[in-house]
Design a protein around this motif. Structure first.
Motif, PDB file in Angstrom:
ATOM      1  N   PRO A 287       0.776  -1.248   0.000  1.00 43.06           N
ATOM      2  CA  PRO A 287       0.000   0.000   0.000  1.00 43.06           C
ATOM      3  C   PRO A 287       0.806   1.295   0.000  1.00 43.06           C
ATOM      4  N   HIS A 288       2.044   1.275   0.519  1.00 39.73           N
ATOM      5  CA  HIS A 288       2.839   2.505   0.588  1.00 39.73           C
ATOM      6  C   HIS A 288       4.248   2.231   0.095  1.00 39.73           C
ATOM      7  N   TYR A 289       4.803   3.221  -0.605  1.00 40.62           N
ATOM      8  CA  TYR A 289       6.152   3.098  -1.164  1.00 40.62           C
ATOM      9  C   TYR A 289       6.844   4.436  -0.964  1.00 40.62           C
TER      10      TYR A 289
ATOM     11  N   GLU B  11      15.952   9.869  -1.581  1.00 39.56           N
ATOM     12  CA  GLU B  11      17.024  10.302  -2.482  1.00 39.56           C
ATOM     13  C   GLU B  11      17.845  11.389  -1.813  1.00 39.56           C
ATOM     14  N   SER B  12      19.037  11.588  -2.317  1.00 43.86           N
ATOM     15  CA  SER B  12      19.875  12.685  -1.867  1.00 43.86           C
ATOM     16  C   SER B  12      19.716  13.833  -2.856  1.00 43.86           C
ATOM     17  N   GLU B  13      19.329  14.983  -2.333  1.00 41.12           N
ATOM     18  CA  GLU B  13      19.222  16.198  -3.153  1.00 41.12           C
ATOM     19  C   GLU B  13      20.151  17.239  -2.547  1.00 41.12           C
ATOM     20  N   LYS B  14      21.214  17.539  -3.253  1.00 42.85           N
ATOM     21  CA  LYS B  14      22.205  18.509  -2.782  1.00 42.85           C
ATOM     22  C   LYS B  14      22.731  18.129  -1.407  1.00 42.85           C
ATOM     23  N   GLY B  15      22.933  16.815  -1.192  1.00 48.18           N
ATOM     24  CA  GLY B  15      23.483  16.343   0.062  1.00 48.18           C
ATOM     25  C   GLY B  15      22.480  16.197   1.191  1.00 48.18           C
ATOM     26  N   ARG B  16      21.210  16.434   0.911  1.00 43.86           N
ATOM     27  CA  ARG B  16      20.166  16.304   1.931  1.00 43.86           C
ATOM     28  C   ARG B  16      19.159  15.247   1.522  1.00 43.86           C
ATOM     29  N   ALA B  17      18.554  14.616   2.517  1.00 44.99           N
ATOM     30  CA  ALA B  17      17.561  13.568   2.259  1.00 44.99           C
ATOM     31  C   ALA B  17      16.255  14.183   1.763  1.00 44.99           C
ATOM     32  N   ALA B  18      15.671  13.547   0.757  1.00 38.49           N
ATOM     33  CA  ALA B  18      14.346  13.903   0.250  1.00 38.49           C
ATOM     34  C   ALA B  18      13.557  12.603   0.133  1.00 38.49           C
ATOM     35  N   VAL B  19      12.360  12.587   0.709  1.00 33.84           N
ATOM     36  CA  VAL B  19      11.538  11.381   0.687  1.00 33.84           C
ATOM     37  C   VAL B  19      10.362  11.614  -0.252  1.00 33.84           C
ATOM     38  N   HIS B  20      10.250  10.757  -1.258  1.00 32.59           N
ATOM     39  CA  HIS B  20       9.134  10.777  -2.194  1.00 32.59           C
ATOM     40  C   HIS B  20       8.170   9.690  -1.723  1.00 32.59           C
ATOM     41  N   ALA B  21       6.982  10.088  -1.307  1.00 30.41           N
ATOM     42  CA  ALA B  21       6.024   9.145  -0.731  1.00 30.41           C
ATOM     43  C   ALA B  21       4.892   8.869  -1.717  1.00 30.41           C
ATOM     44  N   PHE B  22       4.537   7.600  -1.834  1.00 27.56           N
ATOM     45  CA  PHE B  22       3.488   7.162  -2.754  1.00 27.56           C
ATOM     46  C   PHE B  22       2.507   6.251  -2.031  1.00 27.56           C
ATOM     47  N   GLU B  23       1.269   6.265  -2.501  1.00 24.28           N
ATOM     48  CA  GLU B  23       0.241   5.395  -1.952  1.00 24.28           C
ATOM     49  C   GLU B  23      -0.421   4.657  -3.110  1.00 24.28           C
ATOM     50  N   LEU B  24      -0.711   3.397  -2.906  1.00 23.83           N
ATOM     51  CA  LEU B  24      -1.329   2.593  -3.951  1.00 23.83           C
ATOM     52  C   LEU B  24      -2.787   2.997  -4.113  1.00 23.83           C
TER      53      LEU B  24
ATOM     54  N   ALA C 123      -2.129   1.462  -9.305  1.00 26.61           N
ATOM     55  CA  ALA C 123      -0.859   2.151  -9.507  1.00 26.61           C
ATOM     56  C   ALA C 123      -0.619   3.119  -8.347  1.00 26.61           C
ATOM     57  N   TYR C 124       0.625   3.517  -8.199  1.00 26.96           N
ATOM     58  CA  TYR C 124       0.959   4.458  -7.133  1.00 26.96           C
ATOM     59  C   TYR C 124       0.648   5.885  -7.539  1.00 26.96           C
ATOM     60  N   THR C 125       0.225   6.657  -6.538  1.00 28.02           N
ATOM     61  CA  THR C 125       0.018   8.084  -6.723  1.00 28.02           C
ATOM     62  C   THR C 125       0.865   8.813  -5.682  1.00 28.02           C
ATOM     63  N   SER C 126       1.438   9.932  -6.058  1.00 32.57           N
ATOM     64  CA  SER C 126       2.291  10.688  -5.146  1.00 32.57           C
ATOM     65  C   SER C 126       1.444  11.314  -4.041  1.00 32.57           C
ATOM     66  N   VAL C 127       1.929  11.184  -2.813  1.00 36.11           N
ATOM     67  CA  VAL C 127       1.255  11.843  -1.683  1.00 36.11           C
ATOM     68  C   VAL C 127       2.138  12.932  -1.094  1.00 36.11           C
ATOM     69  N   GLY C 128       3.306  13.122  -1.676  1.00 33.36           N
ATOM     70  CA  GLY C 128       4.153  14.218  -1.235  1.00 33.36           C
ATOM     71  C   GLY C 128       5.625  13.959  -1.417  1.00 33.36           C
ATOM     72  N   ILE C 129       6.358  15.074  -1.451  1.00 34.24           N
ATOM     73  CA  ILE C 129       7.818  15.034  -1.445  1.00 34.24           C
ATOM     74  C   ILE C 129       8.234  15.830  -0.219  1.00 34.24           C
ATOM     75  N   PHE C 130       8.990  15.197   0.647  1.00 33.22           N
ATOM     76  CA  PHE C 130       9.369  15.807   1.913  1.00 33.22           C
ATOM     77  C   PHE C 130      10.869  16.062   1.909  1.00 33.22           C
ATOM     78  N   ARG C 131      11.241  17.297   2.244  1.00 33.49           N
ATOM     79  CA  ARG C 131      12.656  17.653   2.189  1.00 33.49           C
ATOM     80  C   ARG C 131      13.238  18.030   3.547  1.00 33.49           C
ATOM     81  N   GLU C 132      12.535  18.757   4.365  1.00 31.89           N
ATOM     82  CA  GLU C 132      13.060  19.143   5.672  1.00 31.89           C
ATOM     83  C   GLU C 132      12.380  18.378   6.802  1.00 31.89           C
TER      84      GLU C 132
END
Length: 77
Positions: free
Chosen positions: A18-20, A24-37, A43-52
């Motif tokens: 259900p969740h994926y 990733e590293s963006e300019k040396g910082r963690a970025a989480v791309h979250a998806f929900e089935l 298919a997966y749909t994006s539920v957000g990109i989290f950077r800080e």
């Protein structure tokens, strides 16, 4: 990277995971791309990109300060 963006999501969706999250590293910082089935499309749909800060309720409550995550380069120094 192609495997994380193309192959894995297809395999996970077929397995009905259900969740994926893709971290990733963006300019040396963690970025989480979250998806929900999406049940209607399978298919997966994006539920957000989290950077800080990553604050979500699903699949479980989580409040994570992403600025505290060290990159591989920072860990080796």
């Amino acid at each position: 990277m192609c495997r994380d963006r193309e192959t894995k999501p297809l395999k996970y969706a077929r397995a009905k995971i259900p969740h994926y999250w893709r971290v990733e590293s963006e300019k040396g910082r963690a970025a989480v791309h979250a998806f929900e089935l999406e049940p209607t499309t399978g298919a997966y749909t994006s539920v957000g990109i989290f950077r800080e800060r990553m604050k979500v309720d699903a699949p479980f409550p989580l409040d994570l300060d992403l600025t505290k995550i060290k990159t591989r380069r920072e860990q080796s120094e």
